[in-house]
Design a protein around this motif. Sequence first.
Motif: not given
Length: 129
Positions: A24-28, A32-34, A58-59, A64-65
């Motif tokens: 939920q956090f990284i899909r924003k 995404r570049t976190s 899974r990720l 999410f590079p």
Amino acid sequence: MKQFKSICENCYKEEERDFDTVYQFIRKKENRTSTVDEVVEATGVKREVIMKFVKEGRLRTGMFPNLTYPCQKCGEPINEGKICGNCSSEINTELKREQEIEEVERANKIKERKHSTYISGVTSRKNHR
């Protein structure tokens, strides 16, 4: 077909909650570049758990590079496989070198056998006269 889990049901449920939190956090778009450390700080999910999600695919690092984990040989950040490209090349070079050494040793043994057979054949003929 039922798959076996490597962890108990409670831990599995906790991991799934952690995955949902991270996802939920990284899909924003803005997240995404976190990096893994930034995701840990923002979500409270342990670094090892996040890296497990990346290793399991899974990720996806294509999306999410900056979600990387350390190479098992040198510790450099990678986002696929178990070792980095440099370590892979190094291992391949060492393997090729070992194969070349084995080939030379094998060729030398064959030459020694041929030479010792010839000499023993000559010796045995002299003894028969």
